[in-house]
Design a protein around this motif. Structure first.
Motif, short mmCIF file in Angstrom:
data_model
loop_
_atom_site.label_atom_id
_atom_site.label_comp_id
_atom_site.label_asym_id
_atom_site.label_seq_id
_atom_site.Cartn_x
_atom_site.Cartn_y
_atom_site.Cartn_z
N GLN A 215 19.72 54.16 -24.55
CA GLN A 215 18.50 54.11 -23.74
C GLN A 215 17.31 54.68 -24.48
O GLN A 215 16.18 54.22 -24.30
N THR B 5 19.61 42.00 -23.76
CA THR B 5 19.90 42.11 -22.33
C THR B 5 21.33 42.59 -22.15
O THR B 5 22.27 41.96 -22.64
N GLU C 162 12.55 50.96 -18.40
CA GLU C 162 11.30 50.27 -18.69
C GLU C 162 10.15 50.77 -17.83
O GLU C 162 8.99 50.63 -18.20
N ASN D 247 13.53 44.70 -26.79
CA ASN D 247 13.20 43.85 -25.67
C ASN D 247 14.05 42.59 -25.64
O ASN D 247 14.21 41.96 -24.60
N VAL E 278 15.46 43.72 -14.87
CA VAL E 278 14.60 44.83 -15.30
C VAL E 278 15.45 46.09 -15.36
O VAL E 278 16.43 46.24 -14.64
N THR E 279 15.09 46.99 -16.23
CA THR E 279 15.81 48.26 -16.37
C THR E 279 14.91 49.40 -15.93
O THR E 279 13.69 49.34 -16.10
N THR F 242 18.97 49.76 -20.32
CA THR F 242 18.00 49.25 -21.27
C THR F 242 18.64 49.07 -22.62
O THR F 242 19.49 49.84 -23.03
N ILE G 214 4.77 47.21 -14.97
CA ILE G 214 5.27 46.23 -15.93
C ILE G 214 5.31 44.87 -15.23
O ILE G 214 5.37 44.80 -13.99
#
Length: 351
Positions: free
Chosen positions: A258, A15, A173, A12, A169-170, A8, A163
């Motif tokens: 993170q 990446t 999240e 947001n 995706v991490t 993460t 989500i």
């Protein structure tokens, strides 16, 4: 501790896990080689009737941890290749990624026990005889698994949040606040496990090397054996350091990204790539463990010898006149020789 193959970023819009496909090539090779080696080791240990030694107890538990890692790698490969469906990504974050770290730290602890047991075999100390019994090794194995599972399983059990589906995706999240707090605690607990286990490995192997160095003035075969054992122990120690030290050197700063302590996107991307590169080295121990089985377990070595040399050499034992000849196998001779060495206070060192 990271419980995903992804990462993460601090925000947001950052990446960090978009360069994972090249890593999957190496993970695939590690998976295939590790699977063959682990299956071969399993076959050898199942066929062996002489597993009642502390060393073999620890090696069998090390083999179990290797199988856990082998089971988890295909899910990591699928996620990193971006071919995994959404449900599989969730399964990876909750289960298979955690299995990777369960295997990793169980292996580190059992490698420490192997090094300590090897040193105790060489010292032949009567005061430490109790901790060289098979019952003690089994008890400690249960304690190790209980400790590792206590630290890791909450990462599986703590509920996650829903989500929206997306390509990259991490696992962070998915985590709720409680999950993130346990995630941070897990990292520090695992770091403590690694530091203590590494101390045991370095101290035990250091004492063994010091003992072997004292044999440098010996002559003939004894000096040659000591020289070979010195090289083997040095190589094993170096392999341990190369596999596990780099990953733990970047873990703490990576975890800070993170938890958004580090918010720079550029720094987060570099730390993520460093984490993935060093994690690859750590997972590589899956390919090296079968070599340890061969050098440390006589039963494993004997089964491989029998498999690739069907016609075993036999020796005729010494007999009195009138007595029938008795065929003695090489393995039996080696066991008798090792027993004689223990009685005379001389321990042959093969690693």
């Amino acid at each position: 501790m990271d419980t995903s193959s992804n990462s993460t970023g601090p925000s947001n819009g950052c990446t960090v896990n978009d360069q994972m496909k090249p890593f999957t090539i190496f993970y695939t090779f590690i998976f295939l080689i590790g699977l063959v080696g682990s299956l071969l080791a399993l076959w050898a240990f199942i066929r062996s009737s002489k597993a009642k030694k502390c060393m073999n107890v620890y090696l069998i538990n090390l083999l179990v941890s290797d199988f856990l890692l082998t089971l988890a790698l295909p899910f990591k490969i699928a996620v990193d290749l971006e071919v995994a469906p959404w449900r599989l990504k969730i399964f990876h974050c909750q289960v298979s990624a955690v299995l990777i770290y369960i295997s990793l730290y169980a292996s580190i602890i059992f490698l420490a026990f192997v090094s300590a047991d090897r040193y105790l075999q060489i010292t032949q100390s009567s005061r430490l005889y109790r901790i060289q019994e098979v019952g003690f090794a089994r008890m400690m194995s249960v304690v190790v698994w209980a400790l590792v599972l206590f630290v890791m399983v909450p990462n599986m059990a703590i509920p996650i949040k829903d989500i929206p589906e997306k390509t990259l995706v991490t696992c962070a999240e998915f985590k709720q606040e409680l999950g993130l707090h346990w995630h941070m605690l897990t990292n520090f607990l695992c770091m403590a496990i690694f530091l203590n286990a590494s101390s045991a490995v370095l101290v035990s192997n250091g004492f063994v090397l010091k003992r072997l160095w004292g044999s440098r003035d010996s002559s003939g075969e004894e000096r040659a054996n000591a020289r070979q054992a010195t090289r083997n122990i040095a190589v094993v120690t170096l392999a341990y350091m190369v596999c596990f030290v780099p990953y733990h050197s970047v873990r703490t700063p990576y975890v800070f990204t993170q938890n958004k302590v580090i918010t720079s996107c550029a720094v987060s991307r570099h730390l993520f790539l460093a984490k993935e590169s060093t994690l690859l080295l750590a997972v590589m121990h899956l390919c090296l463990d079968p070599i340890l089985y061969f050098y440390l377990s006589h039963s494993f070595r004997q089964r491989l010898t029998e498999a690739f040399q069907p016609r075993r050499n036999t020796f005729t034992s010494a007999r009195r006149p009138g007595q029938p000849q008795e065929q003695v196998t090489e393995g039996e001779i080696e066991d008798s020789f090792q027993s004689l060495q223990c009685k005379t206070g001389k321990q042959e060192i093969t690693l």
